[in-house]
Design an enzyme around this catalytic site. Structure first.
Site, PDB file in Angstrom:
ATOM      1  N   CYS A  85       3.880 -16.985 -12.389  1.00 37.94           N
ATOM      2  CA  CYS A  85       5.037 -17.835 -12.135  1.00 37.94           C
ATOM      3  C   CYS A  85       5.258 -17.990 -10.623  1.00 37.94           C
ATOM      4  CB  CYS A  85       6.280 -17.233 -12.783  1.00 37.94           C
ATOM      5  SG  CYS A  85       6.274 -17.384 -14.574  1.00 37.94           S
TER       6      CYS A  85
ATOM      7  N   CYS B 233      11.091 -13.193 -13.410  1.00 40.82           N
ATOM      8  CA  CYS B 233       9.774 -12.860 -13.986  1.00 40.82           C
ATOM      9  C   CYS B 233       8.884 -12.293 -12.890  1.00 40.82           C
ATOM     10  CB  CYS B 233       9.119 -14.094 -14.610  1.00 40.82           C
ATOM     11  SG  CYS B 233       7.557 -13.658 -15.427  1.00 40.82           S
TER      12      CYS B 233
ATOM     13  N   CYS C 141       5.684 -11.624 -13.315  1.00 38.39           N
ATOM     14  CA  CYS C 141       4.264 -11.841 -13.626  1.00 38.39           C
ATOM     15  C   CYS C 141       3.549 -12.499 -12.442  1.00 38.39           C
ATOM     16  CB  CYS C 141       4.088 -12.618 -14.929  1.00 38.39           C
ATOM     17  SG  CYS C 141       3.981 -14.407 -14.776  1.00 38.39           S
TER      18      CYS C 141
HETATM   19  N1  LIG Z   1       0.858  -8.902 -16.442  1.00 38.94           N
HETATM   20  C1  LIG Z   1       0.573 -10.306 -16.577  1.00 38.94           C
HETATM   21  C2  LIG Z   1       1.628 -10.919 -17.493  1.00 38.94           C
HETATM   22  C3  LIG Z   1       1.548 -12.412 -17.558  1.00 38.94           C
HETATM   23  C4  LIG Z   1       2.353 -12.991 -18.699  1.00 38.94           C
HETATM   24  O1  LIG Z   1       2.055 -12.671 -19.862  1.00 38.94           O
HETATM   25  N2  LIG Z   1       3.354 -13.827 -18.371  1.00 38.94           N
HETATM   26  C5  LIG Z   1       4.163 -14.394 -19.438  1.00 38.94           C
HETATM   27  C6  LIG Z   1       5.515 -14.804 -18.928  1.00 38.94           C
HETATM   28  S1  LIG Z   1       5.620 -16.134 -17.814  1.00 38.94           S
HETATM   29  C7  LIG Z   1       7.290 -16.587 -17.906  1.00 38.94           C
HETATM   30  O2  LIG Z   1       8.126 -15.709 -18.421  1.00 38.94           O
HETATM   31  C8  LIG Z   1       3.467 -15.542 -20.128  1.00 38.94           C
HETATM   32  O3  LIG Z   1       3.901 -15.985 -21.158  1.00 38.94           O
HETATM   33  N3  LIG Z   1       2.390 -16.028 -19.573  1.00 38.94           N
HETATM   34  C9  LIG Z   1       1.616 -17.111 -20.143  1.00 38.94           C
HETATM   35  C10 LIG Z   1       1.019 -17.944 -19.021  1.00 38.94           C
HETATM   36  O4  LIG Z   1       1.301 -17.654 -17.864  1.00 38.94           O
HETATM   37  O5  LIG Z   1       0.298 -18.908 -19.297  1.00 38.94           O
HETATM   38  C11 LIG Z   1       0.592 -10.965 -15.193  1.00 38.94           C
HETATM   39  O6  LIG Z   1       1.328 -10.504 -14.344  1.00 38.94           O
HETATM   40  O7  LIG Z   1      -0.155 -11.944 -14.988  1.00 38.94           O
HETATM   41 ZN   LIG Z   2       6.025 -15.317 -15.394  1.00 40.07          ZN
END
Ligand SMILES: N[C@@H](CCC(=O)N[C@@H](CSCO)C(=O)NCC(=O)O)C(=O)O
Ligand SMILES: [Zn+2]
Ligand SMILES: [Zn+2]
Length: 207
Positions: A70, A65, A67
């Site tokens: 994480c 991931c 994002c």
């Molecule tokens: N571009 C954003 C995306 C963040 C995002 O939507 N992350 C997802 C996946 S995390 C695991 O797969 C998500 O569901 N987030 C919810 C949360 O984190 O609470 C970025 O990069 O921040």
């Molecule tokens: Zn993530």
């Protein structure tokens, strides 16, 4: 290293180095998990009094991931995160060291206050993945966990400073180790989210 110098180091390394580290478990090819693997313990990175989490099964939907939320190991562009039913996860030592890093996020990431490692992410609000906890199996001392199945939120690394002209190198590297790349989650997971939303929007829905 504290947060800002670490991010600058990671940005410089990953932007200018020949081969940016996607994740240590992906860079040199993926090792298949064991279909009969029954779970194990995760530990934070503190040298002593480690937070310990016990998982009573293997994980599902393990994925890279990109994002911003994480947890990623040092110098890696991507996290590797999977899910496990909430009732298969228990904190078995040093729970007092955990705190939720962002209470406004859908996934409440419980991290160690001392070393910063995320031990598990739990969803408490109405959400298609409620009942599943997000975990990083690299925190385990065992092998056999499900290997990463795909790469998600790849373009999100650009939001964090990665040079967009180099993104094809990242996508190609994932492909070379057998992982499809997506800019959200994989199609089956997006379909599951959409199905949940459709059910919820039905006038008679009790979701
Ligand atoms: N571009 C954003 C995306 C963040 C995002 O939507 N992350 C997802 C996946 S995390 C695991 O797969 C998500 O569901 N987030 C919810 C949360 O984190 O609470 C970025 O990069 O921040
Ligand atoms: Zn993530
Ligand atoms: Zn710790």
């Amino acid at each position: 290293m504290s947060a800002l110098p670490q991010r600058i180091f990671t940005y410089v390394r990953n932007t200018f180095a020949m081969a940016p580290s996607l994740h240590p478990s992906i860079d040199n090819g993926i090792k298949k998990g064991d279909a009969n693997f029954a779970g194990g313990k995760l530990f934070c990175h503190c040298p002593s009094n480690k937070v310990e989490v016990t998982l009573g099964s293997n994980v599902l939907h393990n994925h890279a991931c990109g994002c911003s939320k994480c947890w990623k190991p040092k110098s890696a562009l991507f996290s590797v995160v999977g899910v496990i039913p909430t009732d298969k996860l228990s904190v078995t030592a040093n729970q007092q060291k955990l705190h939720i890093i962002d209470k406004s996020a859908a996934i409440q990431r419980n991290a160690c206050k001392e070393c910063g490692v995320h031990l598990f992410g739990r969803i408490e609000v109405d959400h298609p993945f409620k009942g599943l906890d997000f975990v990083h199996t690299e925190l385990s001392d065992k092998s056999g966990w499900q290997e990463p199945q795909f790469a998600a939120f790849v373009s999100s690394i650009i939001e964090q400073g990665f040079d967009p002209s180099q993104i094809d190198t990242v996508r190609s590297k994932f492909k070379s180790v057998g992982l499809e790349t997506y800019d959200v989650l994989s199609p089956p997971l997006m379909d599951a989210i959409a199905t949940y939303t459709a059910q919820k929007n039905k006038p008679s829905s009790k979701l």
